[in-house]
Design a protein around this motif. Structure first.
Motif, PDB file in Angstrom:
ATOM      1  N   GLU A 142       0.812  -1.237  -0.061  1.00  0.00           N
ATOM      2  CA  GLU A 142      -0.064  -0.025   0.045  1.00  0.00           C
ATOM      3  C   GLU A 142       0.979   1.113   0.043  1.00  0.00           C
ATOM      4  O   GLU A 142       0.533   2.258  -0.933  1.00  0.00           O
ATOM      5  CB  GLU A 142      -0.961   0.074   1.219  1.00  0.00           C
ATOM      6  CG  GLU A 142      -1.717   1.329   1.271  1.00  0.00           C
ATOM      7  CD  GLU A 142      -2.295   1.404   2.567  1.00  0.00           C
ATOM      8  OE1 GLU A 142      -3.507   2.251   2.524  1.00  0.00           O
ATOM      9  OE2 GLU A 142      -1.811   1.082   3.748  1.00  0.00           O
ATOM     10  N   GLY A 143       1.755   1.331   0.846  1.00  0.00           N
ATOM     11  CA  GLY A 143       2.787   2.355   0.898  1.00  0.00           C
ATOM     12  C   GLY A 143       3.546   2.375  -0.358  1.00  0.00           C
ATOM     13  O   GLY A 143       3.767   3.766  -0.933  1.00  0.00           O
ATOM     14  N   LYS A 144       4.088   1.486  -1.218  1.00  0.00           N
ATOM     15  CA  LYS A 144       4.510   1.608  -2.519  1.00  0.00           C
ATOM     16  C   LYS A 144       3.526   2.196  -3.386  1.00  0.00           C
ATOM     17  O   LYS A 144       3.930   3.285  -4.091  1.00  0.00           O
ATOM     18  CB  LYS A 144       4.977   0.240  -2.710  1.00  0.00           C
ATOM     19  CG  LYS A 144       5.810  -0.043  -3.811  1.00  0.00           C
ATOM     20  CD  LYS A 144       6.379  -1.470  -3.833  1.00  0.00           C
ATOM     21  CE  LYS A 144       7.625  -1.787  -4.692  1.00  0.00           C
ATOM     22  NZ  LYS A 144       7.859  -3.188  -4.829  1.00  0.00           N
ATOM     23  N   ARG A 145       2.530   1.762  -3.307  1.00  0.00           N
ATOM     24  CA  ARG A 145       1.294   2.077  -4.219  1.00  0.00           C
ATOM     25  C   ARG A 145       0.947   3.867  -3.857  1.00  0.00           C
ATOM     26  O   ARG A 145       0.937   4.644  -5.048  1.00  0.00           O
ATOM     27  CB  ARG A 145      -0.021   1.559  -4.499  1.00  0.00           C
ATOM     28  CG  ARG A 145      -0.010   0.285  -5.151  1.00  0.00           C
ATOM     29  CD  ARG A 145      -1.429  -0.141  -4.928  1.00  0.00           C
ATOM     30  NE  ARG A 145      -2.114  -0.447  -3.639  1.00  0.00           N
ATOM     31  CZ  ARG A 145      -1.803  -1.388  -2.888  1.00  0.00           C
ATOM     32  NH1 ARG A 145      -0.841  -2.767  -3.367  1.00  0.00           N
ATOM     33  NH2 ARG A 145      -2.496  -1.679  -1.771  1.00  0.00           N
ATOM     34  N   LEU A 146       0.867   4.226  -2.841  1.00  0.00           N
ATOM     35  CA  LEU A 146       0.862   5.615  -2.540  1.00  0.00           C
ATOM     36  C   LEU A 146       1.930   6.433  -2.811  1.00  0.00           C
ATOM     37  O   LEU A 146       1.883   7.460  -3.458  1.00  0.00           O
ATOM     38  CB  LEU A 146       0.790   5.921  -1.173  1.00  0.00           C
ATOM     39  CG  LEU A 146      -0.742   5.438  -0.591  1.00  0.00           C
ATOM     40  CD1 LEU A 146      -0.740   5.282   1.042  1.00  0.00           C
ATOM     41  CD2 LEU A 146      -1.829   6.198  -0.868  1.00  0.00           C
ATOM     42  N   ASP A 147       3.173   6.089  -2.834  1.00  0.00           N
ATOM     43  CA  ASP A 147       4.508   6.752  -3.180  1.00  0.00           C
ATOM     44  C   ASP A 147       4.612   6.834  -4.560  1.00  0.00           C
ATOM     45  O   ASP A 147       5.436   7.818  -5.077  1.00  0.00           O
ATOM     46  CB  ASP A 147       5.761   5.879  -2.444  1.00  0.00           C
ATOM     47  CG  ASP A 147       6.899   6.597  -2.447  1.00  0.00           C
ATOM     48  OD1 ASP A 147       6.962   7.703  -2.060  1.00  0.00           O
ATOM     49  OD2 ASP A 147       7.862   5.888  -3.342  1.00  0.00           O
ATOM     50  N   ALA A 148       3.981   6.037  -5.307  1.00  0.00           N
ATOM     51  CA  ALA A 148       4.185   6.144  -6.862  1.00  0.00           C
ATOM     52  C   ALA A 148       3.489   7.299  -7.624  1.00  0.00           C
ATOM     53  O   ALA A 148       3.787   7.714  -8.418  1.00  0.00           O
ATOM     54  CB  ALA A 148       3.743   4.821  -7.544  1.00  0.00           C
ATOM     55  N   PRO A 157       2.409  11.546  -7.119  1.00  0.00           N
ATOM     56  CA  PRO A 157       2.776  12.547  -6.640  1.00  0.00           C
ATOM     57  C   PRO A 157       1.565  13.057  -5.542  1.00  0.00           C
ATOM     58  O   PRO A 157       1.744  13.769  -4.430  1.00  0.00           O
ATOM     59  CB  PRO A 157       3.115  13.512  -7.709  1.00  0.00           C
ATOM     60  CG  PRO A 157       3.456  12.886  -8.763  1.00  0.00           C
ATOM     61  CD  PRO A 157       2.620  11.634  -8.397  1.00  0.00           C
ATOM     62  N   ASP A 158       0.266  12.811  -6.030  1.00  0.00           N
ATOM     63  CA  ASP A 158      -0.759  13.364  -5.113  1.00  0.00           C
ATOM     64  C   ASP A 158      -0.864  12.623  -3.926  1.00  0.00           C
ATOM     65  O   ASP A 158      -1.434  13.139  -2.859  1.00  0.00           O
ATOM     66  CB  ASP A 158      -2.198  13.207  -6.000  1.00  0.00           C
ATOM     67  CG  ASP A 158      -2.043  14.269  -7.013  1.00  0.00           C
ATOM     68  OD1 ASP A 158      -1.207  15.249  -7.132  1.00  0.00           O
ATOM     69  OD2 ASP A 158      -2.990  14.157  -7.818  1.00  0.00           O
ATOM     70  N   THR A 159      -0.626  11.227  -3.593  1.00  0.00           N
ATOM     71  CA  THR A 159      -0.649  10.616  -2.467  1.00  0.00           C
ATOM     72  C   THR A 159       0.527  10.265  -1.750  1.00  0.00           C
ATOM     73  O   THR A 159       0.666   9.657  -0.847  1.00  0.00           O
ATOM     74  CB  THR A 159      -1.456   9.332  -2.829  1.00  0.00           C
ATOM     75  OG1 THR A 159      -0.591   8.614  -3.958  1.00  0.00           O
ATOM     76  CG2 THR A 159      -2.832   9.487  -3.258  1.00  0.00           C
ATOM     77  N   ARG A 160       1.732  10.753  -2.547  1.00  0.00           N
ATOM     78  CA  ARG A 160       3.095  10.435  -1.986  1.00  0.00           C
ATOM     79  C   ARG A 160       3.413  10.686  -0.548  1.00  0.00           C
ATOM     80  O   ARG A 160       3.959   9.972   0.095  1.00  0.00           O
ATOM     81  CB  ARG A 160       4.150  10.981  -2.897  1.00  0.00           C
ATOM     82  CG  ARG A 160       5.451  10.791  -2.220  1.00  0.00           C
ATOM     83  CD  ARG A 160       6.590  11.327  -3.509  1.00  0.00           C
ATOM     84  NE  ARG A 160       6.403  10.458  -4.477  1.00  0.00           N
ATOM     85  CZ  ARG A 160       6.611  10.893  -5.965  1.00  0.00           C
ATOM     86  NH1 ARG A 160       7.087  12.030  -6.027  1.00  0.00           N
ATOM     87  NH2 ARG A 160       6.610   9.919  -6.659  1.00  0.00           N
ATOM     88  N   HIS A 161       2.640  11.847   0.184  1.00  0.00           N
ATOM     89  CA  HIS A 161       2.862  12.295   1.331  1.00  0.00           C
ATOM     90  C   HIS A 161       2.305  11.462   2.343  1.00  0.00           C
ATOM     91  O   HIS A 161       2.676  11.265   3.540  1.00  0.00           O
ATOM     92  CB  HIS A 161       2.397  13.571   1.815  1.00  0.00           C
ATOM     93  CG  HIS A 161       0.685  13.648   1.248  1.00  0.00           C
ATOM     94  ND1 HIS A 161       0.464  13.639   0.429  1.00  0.00           N
ATOM     95  CD2 HIS A 161       0.100  13.669   2.231  1.00  0.00           C
ATOM     96  CE1 HIS A 161      -1.081  13.916   0.584  1.00  0.00           C
ATOM     97  NE2 HIS A 161      -1.324  13.661   1.733  1.00  0.00           N
TER      98      HIS A 161
END
Length: 105
Positions: A21-27, A29-33
């Motif tokens: 999940e963290g890897k997907r969010l990090d991919a 820019p809008d969810t990276r934080h």
């Protein structure tokens, strides 16, 4: 001191899913934080396996499992952190952050 952490197949699956999940969010820019280290706000290295380097991902718990073993598998208690940050914090309360920066340096 006895450990309250329970290591099971379900825990291993949960930990892996949280890393993914963290890897997907990090991919994006809008969810990276949302995938950054919750303790220091810095980006986590998701290109290496979890817990393999100081900057790699480690699943942290807001409420320590030592004190709240019933929350070990609770997604609401889980946080993305650097392996080094989580190890350094241990089961202590997180240190307060610096707050919002007045400007980028």
């Amino acid at each position: 001191m006895s450990s309250h952490r329970v290591s099971t197949r379900a825990w291993s699956v949960f930990r892996l899913e949280y890393f993914e999940e963290g890897k997907r969010l990090d991919a994006y820019p809008d969810t990276r934080h949302q995938a950054n280290c919750w303790l220091f706000g810095m980006r986590i290295n998701y290109t290496v396996p979890a817990n393999s380097t100081p900057d790699s991902h480690n699943l942290d718990h807001f409420y320590p499992v030592r004190d709240y073993p019933e929350l070990q598998h609770d997604p609401a208690n889980s946080r993305h952190s650097h392996a080094e940050c989580n190890t350094g914090r241990g089961a202590d309360a997180p240190l307060p952050g610096l707050g919002i920066l007045s400007r980028n340096w």
